[in-house]
Design a protein around this motif. Sequence first.
Motif, PDB file in Angstrom:
ATOM      1  N   GLY A   1       0.826  -1.202   0.000  1.00 11.85           N
ATOM      2  CA  GLY A   1       0.000   0.000   0.000  1.00 11.85           C
ATOM      3  C   GLY A   1       0.864   1.256   0.000  1.00 11.85           C
ATOM      4  N   GLN A   2       1.918   1.242   0.814  1.00 17.25           N
ATOM      5  CA  GLN A   2       2.790   2.414   0.873  1.00 17.25           C
ATOM      6  C   GLN A   2       3.476   2.640  -0.471  1.00 17.25           C
ATOM      7  N   LEU A   3       3.965   1.513  -1.077  1.00 14.63           N
ATOM      8  CA  LEU A   3       4.663   1.637  -2.362  1.00 14.63           C
ATOM      9  C   LEU A   3       3.732   2.192  -3.427  1.00 14.63           C
ATOM     10  N   ARG A   4       2.485   1.715  -3.416  1.00 11.72           N
ATOM     11  CA  ARG A   4       1.513   2.195  -4.396  1.00 11.72           C
ATOM     12  C   ARG A   4       1.256   3.682  -4.232  1.00 11.72           C
ATOM     13  N   GLY A   5       1.196   4.085  -2.946  1.00 12.65           N
ATOM     14  CA  GLY A   5       0.982   5.508  -2.687  1.00 12.65           C
ATOM     15  C   GLY A   5       2.130   6.333  -3.243  1.00 12.65           C
ATOM     16  N   LEU A   6       3.357   5.885  -2.988  1.00 21.12           N
ATOM     17  CA  LEU A   6       4.533   6.596  -3.498  1.00 21.12           C
ATOM     18  C   LEU A   6       4.504   6.646  -5.015  1.00 21.12           C
ATOM     19  N   ALA A   7       4.132   5.512  -5.623  1.00 19.47           N
ATOM     20  CA  ALA A   7       4.107   5.443  -7.078  1.00 19.47           C
ATOM     21  C   ALA A   7       3.090   6.425  -7.646  1.00 19.47           C
ATOM     22  N   ALA A   8       1.929   6.504  -6.998  1.00 20.54           N
ATOM     23  CA  ALA A   8       0.882   7.393  -7.485  1.00 20.54           C
ATOM     24  C   ALA A   8       1.321   8.847  -7.386  1.00 20.54           C
ATOM     25  N   GLU A   9       2.120   9.139  -6.361  1.00 22.07           N
ATOM     26  CA  GLU A   9       2.594  10.513  -6.216  1.00 22.07           C
ATOM     27  C   GLU A   9       3.565  10.860  -7.343  1.00 22.07           C
ATOM     28  N   ILE A  10       4.334   9.861  -7.801  1.00 17.57           N
ATOM     29  CA  ILE A  10       5.261  10.109  -8.912  1.00 17.57           C
ATOM     30  C   ILE A  10       4.464  10.349 -10.186  1.00 17.57           C
ATOM     31  N   ASP A  11       3.543   9.442 -10.473  1.00 18.83           N
ATOM     32  CA  ASP A  11       2.697   9.599 -11.653  1.00 18.83           C
ATOM     33  C   ASP A  11       1.487   8.697 -11.506  1.00 18.83           C
ATOM     34  N   PRO A  12       0.305   9.267 -11.390  1.00 16.73           N
ATOM     35  CA  PRO A  12      -0.875   8.404 -11.171  1.00 16.73           C
ATOM     36  C   PRO A  12      -1.096   7.442 -12.320  1.00 16.73           C
ATOM     37  N   LEU A  13      -0.576   7.747 -13.491  1.00 12.71           N
ATOM     38  CA  LEU A  13      -0.830   6.877 -14.629  1.00 12.71           C
ATOM     39  C   LEU A  13       0.287   5.859 -14.841  1.00 12.71           C
ATOM     40  N   ALA A  14       1.325   5.915 -14.001  1.00 21.28           N
ATOM     41  CA  ALA A  14       2.404   4.940 -14.149  1.00 21.28           C
ATOM     42  C   ALA A  14       1.877   3.548 -13.824  1.00 21.28           C
ATOM     43  N   GLN A  15       2.503   2.568 -14.486  1.00 19.41           N
ATOM     44  CA  GLN A  15       2.024   1.192 -14.305  1.00 19.41           C
ATOM     45  C   GLN A  15       2.720   0.562 -13.107  1.00 19.41           C
ATOM     46  N   PHE A  16       1.968   0.264 -12.089  1.00 20.42           N
ATOM     47  CA  PHE A  16       2.533  -0.393 -10.911  1.00 20.42           C
ATOM     48  C   PHE A  16       2.056  -1.839 -10.934  1.00 20.42           C
ATOM     49  N   THR A  17       3.012  -2.770 -10.927  1.00 21.03           N
ATOM     50  CA  THR A  17       2.644  -4.178 -11.040  1.00 21.03           C
ATOM     51  C   THR A  17       3.170  -4.942  -9.831  1.00 21.03           C
ATOM     52  N   ALA A  18       2.311  -5.716  -9.245  1.00 20.40           N
ATOM     53  CA  ALA A  18       2.776  -6.626  -8.198  1.00 20.40           C
ATOM     54  C   ALA A  18       3.047  -7.965  -8.868  1.00 20.40           C
ATOM     55  N   ILE A  19       4.346  -8.362  -8.906  1.00 19.36           N
ATOM     56  CA  ILE A  19       4.682  -9.626  -9.562  1.00 19.36           C
ATOM     57  C   ILE A  19       4.185 -10.789  -8.702  1.00 19.36           C
ATOM     58  N   ALA A  20       4.420 -10.671  -7.395  1.00 18.53           N
ATOM     59  CA  ALA A  20       3.842 -11.661  -6.492  1.00 18.53           C
ATOM     60  C   ALA A  20       2.523 -11.080  -5.983  1.00 18.53           C
ATOM     61  N   PRO A  21       1.449 -11.843  -6.062  1.00 23.83           N
ATOM     62  CA  PRO A  21       0.162 -11.311  -5.592  1.00 23.83           C
ATOM     63  C   PRO A  21       0.282 -10.833  -4.141  1.00 23.83           C
ATOM     64  N   GLU A  22      -0.368  -9.696  -3.868  1.00 23.16           N
ATOM     65  CA  GLU A  22      -0.234  -9.136  -2.528  1.00 23.16           C
ATOM     66  C   GLU A  22      -1.155  -9.805  -1.522  1.00 23.16           C
ATOM     67  N   TYR A  23      -2.100 -10.576  -2.024  1.00 20.44           N
ATOM     68  CA  TYR A  23      -3.064 -11.126  -1.082  1.00 20.44           C
ATOM     69  C   TYR A  23      -3.410 -12.546  -1.506  1.00 20.44           C
ATOM     70  N   ASP A  24      -4.066 -13.273  -0.611  1.00 25.26           N
ATOM     71  CA  ASP A  24      -4.460 -14.657  -0.860  1.00 25.26           C
ATOM     72  C   ASP A  24      -5.793 -14.668  -1.590  1.00 25.26           C
ATOM     73  N   LYS A  25      -5.720 -15.028  -2.850  1.00 27.27           N
ATOM     74  CA  LYS A  25      -6.932 -15.022  -3.656  1.00 27.27           C
ATOM     75  C   LYS A  25      -7.973 -16.001  -3.106  1.00 27.27           C
ATOM     76  N   PHE A  26      -7.482 -17.029  -2.427  1.00 27.65           N
ATOM     77  CA  PHE A  26      -8.407 -18.056  -1.950  1.00 27.65           C
ATOM     78  C   PHE A  26      -8.823 -17.853  -0.497  1.00 27.65           C
ATOM     79  N   ALA A  27      -8.397 -16.717   0.078  1.00 31.17           N
ATOM     80  CA  ALA A  27      -8.679 -16.528   1.496  1.00 31.17           C
ATOM     81  C   ALA A  27     -10.174 -16.608   1.780  1.00 31.17           C
ATOM     82  N   SER A  28     -10.960 -15.937   0.946  1.00 26.59           N
ATOM     83  CA  SER A  28     -12.402 -15.919   1.200  1.00 26.59           C
ATOM     84  C   SER A  28     -12.984 -17.310   0.996  1.00 26.59           C
ATOM     85  N   LEU A  29     -12.467 -18.011  -0.037  1.00 24.99           N
ATOM     86  CA  LEU A  29     -12.941 -19.375  -0.264  1.00 24.99           C
ATOM     87  C   LEU A  29     -12.595 -20.267   0.914  1.00 24.99           C
TER      88      LEU A  29
END
Lengths: 751, 236, 174
Positions: free
Chosen positions: A596-624
């Motif tokens: 979240g912090q990194l995304r915030g910093l990235a948005a401050e640099i350029d909101p349209l810059a492409q920020f990609t998480a190579i490793a998913p930040e969360y457990d897609k199956f957590a809710s399941l």
Amino acid sequence: MAELALGVRLAFPSGRRGWLRTAMATAGVAIGAAALLLGASVPVMLDARQARMEARADSVAGVEVPPGETLIVAGVESQWGSNAVRGRLIWPESPGAPLPPGVPAFPGDQQMYASPALRAALAGPDGETLRRQMPYEVIGTIAPSGLSGPHEYAYYAGYKRAESLVGSGSWRVDRFGYVLEGERGPGTYVVVAAMLATLLLPVAIFIGAALRFGADTRDRRLAAIRLVGADSRAVLRIALGESLVPAGLGLAAGTLLYLVVRGRAADLRLFDVSVFPADIRPVPVLALLVVAVIVALSAGMTLLGFRGVAVEPLGVFRRSTVWNGRLWWRLLPLAASLWLLQPVLAGAANPDEDRAGLGVVLLVIALIPLVPYLVPLVARVLPGGSASWQLASQQLRQNPAASTRAVTGIVVAVTGAIALHTFFGAASVRRATPDNPADPAYVLQAPGRQTPAAMRERTATFEQVDGIRAGTVAKYILYGGRDATGTGYLVVGDCATLRQIATFDRCADGDAFVQGDTGRTVTTLDTGHIEPTPGTKVAVPAGARPARFVGTDAQGVNVGLLLTPSIVPASLARAEPWFVETRMYEGDDAPGTAAGQLRGLAAEIDPLAQFTAIAPEYDKFASLRVALNLGSAVILLMMGVGLLLDVASRLHDRRRLLGVLAAVGARRSTVIWSVLLQALVPVLAGLALAIGVGVGLGAVLMRMSQVPVLFSASAVLAPVAVGSALVLATTVGVLLPAARRVTTTEELRYE
Amino acid sequence: MTAGVRAEGGSMSTLLDAQGLHKAYGPTTALAGADLRVRAGEIVSVMGPSGSGKSTLLHCAAGLTRPDAGHVGYDGQELSMLDDVRRSALRRREFGFVFQFGQLVPELTALQNVALPLRLDGVSRRTAERRATGLMDRLGLADKARSRPGELSGGQQQRVAVARALVTGPRVIFADEPTGALDSVAGEQVMEMLTTAAREAGAAVVLVTHDARVAAYADRGIVVRDGRSSERMGVR
Amino acid sequence: MTIATAFLALLEGQPQHGYDLKRAYDQHFAGDRPLHYGQVYTTLAKLLRHGLVTVDGVGGDSGPDRKRYTITDAGVTDVQRWLDEPEKPDQYLQSDLYAKVIGALLTGRSAAAVLDVQREEHLVAMRELTRRKQAGDLADRIICDHALFHLDADLRWLEHTATLLDDLAVQVRR
């Protein structure tokens, strides 16, 4: 009709036992009905969601819209915790520009309309960090018509700068409601199928078992009615009427349960999907079907119960008293499911999901006929010896159907739980590490030219976040001809950063490195054009030493030139790179909020810059996983009660025999052990089967989802432990006192 | 006595006529040529030691069991020729049953149990329960109407069973050891009630018992031994 | 039980005239055979002689029977002694039925037929007693039951014997 009514009357029993029976059957039907009604609501739910998402779709799919009554749009797809954030930076080119659905008016520059969930998150803890991703003034809320669900994080922000970015980050739209292309993750469908099978099958089994509790008593009762002059069809009608009561009560309770769940639907999320309660309503035809299925199921179970049983005026006669356990037909579903799953097991690249889903469901179903075969087999194979085991094993061999009736549901539930838990476990292992260990955790790709000093500053900005190591390079794509792009990179960065990207012998400022055959010069791809256009020509320095890209970059890149800043020719320094890439590596000490912090910093640099998480930040199956745990807990609990009822009623039926045993001097421990073994052996045999099939099923799911096959002991053993704990608690807690009571010879007096 | 009946006018006065019944359960022979004739309104006892086949004789005569050989004529019809629906209808309207135990439906009250045969025959609930109430009043069971079988003593249960057997105005009541599970006082009350009520209603009773004191409530008796009834004994 | 003991038992309840005594006796003890007046007065005379009863008064009314009899202490003791003394159970070892069975076997006739005839006779008797019992009051029922139980015992013996006839025949003819 009178007979049906009489049957209904008979279903309201006298005595605690009878009430419990009716209550259990009703509960089983209720849960099943609620699940089915929810299932019947899914199409409407998804349709409504899909319709809203289509109404707001702004993807022009590469088509250039000429300026006019148009709106300029730039997309910011981001992430906050487990929630995807859909951001749109918009700026109208005329007052007649199309207004996005759910937004009352165009926001001014640096103002935004936010979804209720986003507003709540901004106001919530750590909201300031999130705020950095969208530093716009909130002037209103997006109406539900503009959201995919109540929990969607979305905003529309006025962003005048977007005007200057058309073609390189923003685009024009003349309307909303473009064609939306659906996507579904591989294997997800199969996982959902396995889950439904795991959760719904035991419910069906439970309904069946519940409806058959006390079938013996009912048969005797029907024989009595037959004596008074009911013919065999009238008796059947009476039994049907009797089964209608739990079906009817269960349907009513199930509808109630459904409404409760529906009311709470806004709080539920699966796979990033949240729904408005108003969207949950069953398809009328399907709802009718649910009612029909429930009634048919209860009637079918009743009729099935009469198979091989003749209710005559003088009593109940079972046609085949000797149980005939043939194996071959019990193996048919298993064979069919293995056949269906064969492509997956063989490791086919793109297995048919429908086929695999069917195979998975069938594999779970295949357990049902196997359990009654397994139990007498185990009873035969286990060495005899003690008198108590002799008593128990004879009983198990003679009437395995009765002994396993309640166990089958537990086996199915545990099998599914093992499969899904091992799968989720393996999936979360994948989540924790990127596919390639050399890859960074996050990558920011921002347009624009940056000086080496500015790039160092950007690196430092991201390294402010605890546990984050970063490096910034300028990346140019090499022109490979009019038809080929992306075959090579020109990368500019300092030695420390280059080392993250490639391997080479040593490095000092002024060094250059090459991979592959670059020739004497390379040409960059010009950024300003959609068609591949040659840009700056760069000579390969004479002293360039060989290097090799690492990580994902190594794939699909056959040529590359790496330059340290001081060797960069002036012509290249003036050219705009394809993007400036900041690579962020996450150490073990990184806080959970790092993303979240990194995304915030990235948005401050350029909101349209492409920020990609190579490793998913969360457990897609957590809710399941939560749904699975909750579901299997409820089901195992129901099964436990079912088992209890079953064992208690069998004990009740045999109390005379047990009393006689006690009276002729059998030690009480012998009698109690025989009762215990009778309850425990089928469960243990079933659980062993559950482990085998569950692990196999888990492997299938992992292969389907291209997760490395991996088993953790805890994922396998936890459901088994819960299942056996339940049985132990049931037997020891309730059966023992009952057995104790039965084995007192006092009981004989009443016979 | 039976010979006299036949001489007098054949089957005219004979309501139920079972002849030459044979029945075997696997290797066990239950009936080996047994006869039973019942005239309208008379009470006939069937005695014999246990295992003699007397219960099987009753079951065959009532159409509950199909004999291997022999005929059962009831009111001009051959019982073994009737299908299940017809025999069930016969049980509802023409026959009544009182067995040793286990015949009352535990979920229903005594009144509902008594009304059951009428309900099965399509009589409306109100009418059925009114008639059942009337009968129970006459039989001194009025205060037990709301009780369930589990709350009644053995004798009371049997009396309810008698009421149920009588409620449709049957022509034959089949009673198989109706006092078998009762002490002698309760047993006598049940017999008293059964015979008195049957006589008032003009119903015949086939009374299977091993107890001579119960059999003494009958107008006449036959004895079954080794699957043969007393009428045939002489032929041996 | 003798008539004398029965009178004493009746008098212990209350002093009575001879005529009342006869009526009470007939009701409770006589069964099918009511007392003659002669028996009443000879019995009372015997009791007077032994000092078990006294004549305590002569009523003023005219009539054949003006004497009232009262039990003495000796009489009460006598009643007590009677009740304390258990009746000797009948041994039934001299049974006409048994004799007939043996007779039939010895002469080679059908003992089963003897038993059948007897059974029918017993059952007829029992049916008759049952009818009487149903018509009578509780006292009638009790005495009828007494008879019924005895006949029932006979019948059970008949059934029992019927199953053993073949063995018995072998033994008798040996």
